[in-house]
Design an enzyme around this catalytic site. Sequence first.
Site, PDB file in Angstrom:
ATOM      1  N   CYS A  52      -4.255  12.306 -12.931  1.00  0.00           N
ATOM      2  CA  CYS A  52      -3.261  11.569 -12.139  1.00  0.00           C
ATOM      3  C   CYS A  52      -2.047  12.410 -11.766  1.00  0.00           C
ATOM      4  CB  CYS A  52      -2.831  10.299 -12.863  1.00  0.00           C
ATOM      5  SG  CYS A  52      -4.161   9.080 -12.951  1.00  0.00           S
TER       6      CYS A  52
ATOM      7  N   HIS B 102       0.038   1.342   1.904  1.00  0.00           N
ATOM      8  CA  HIS B 102      -0.267   2.597   2.589  1.00  0.00           C
ATOM      9  C   HIS B 102       0.908   3.574   2.571  1.00  0.00           C
ATOM     10  CE1 HIS B 102      -3.791   0.347   3.779  1.00  0.00           C
ATOM     11  NE2 HIS B 102      -4.359   1.513   3.997  1.00  0.00           N
TER      12      HIS B 102
ATOM     13  N   GLU C 228      -4.158  -1.808 -11.467  1.00  0.00           N
ATOM     14  CA  GLU C 228      -4.310  -0.505 -10.819  1.00  0.00           C
ATOM     15  C   GLU C 228      -5.775  -0.178 -10.543  1.00  0.00           C
ATOM     16  OE1 GLU C 228      -1.743   3.024 -11.931  1.00  0.00           O
ATOM     17  OE2 GLU C 228      -3.664   3.641 -12.778  1.00  0.00           O
TER      18      GLU C 228
END
Length: 150
Positions: free
Chosen positions: A25, A75, A136
């Site tokens: 990540c 986005h 998530e």
Amino acid sequence: MSYIRITKQFNFETGHALYGYDGKCRNVHGHSYKLSVTVIGKPIEDANHVKYGMVIDFSDLKKIVQEEIVLKFDHATVFNQNTPHIELAKELEDRGHHVILVDYQPTSENMVIDFAERIKSRLPENIGLFSLRLQETESSYAEWFQSDNE
């Protein structure tokens, strides 16, 4: 009249990177987030009120969450403003990408705290934010409860 909790769910796509993290990540990547927003209040008892029987109109709750969270984060790519990712953020912005700089590591845990503050600031006085659940992945989520934060 009893207190009632109502929940509305939202979906949005957001990218992020965790600077200094020791796993995958640390790279820029994205998630299809699912946000569940639960508020608490008493249904309106005035039979002449247009919202009679409602704690809050789902469309009013939707408007708040859309404006404070979904429209801002959907986005977008989120970076901590205090990391070297700021250079990447600038490059992306220069190329027309939507970038959000925050003062925290953009983990689900910190994002859900940020979202709670944004939503609470917009709720009517008689409505409380009870909890948030930010999912998530299919199997991973962070939860925020007002009762844990009093």
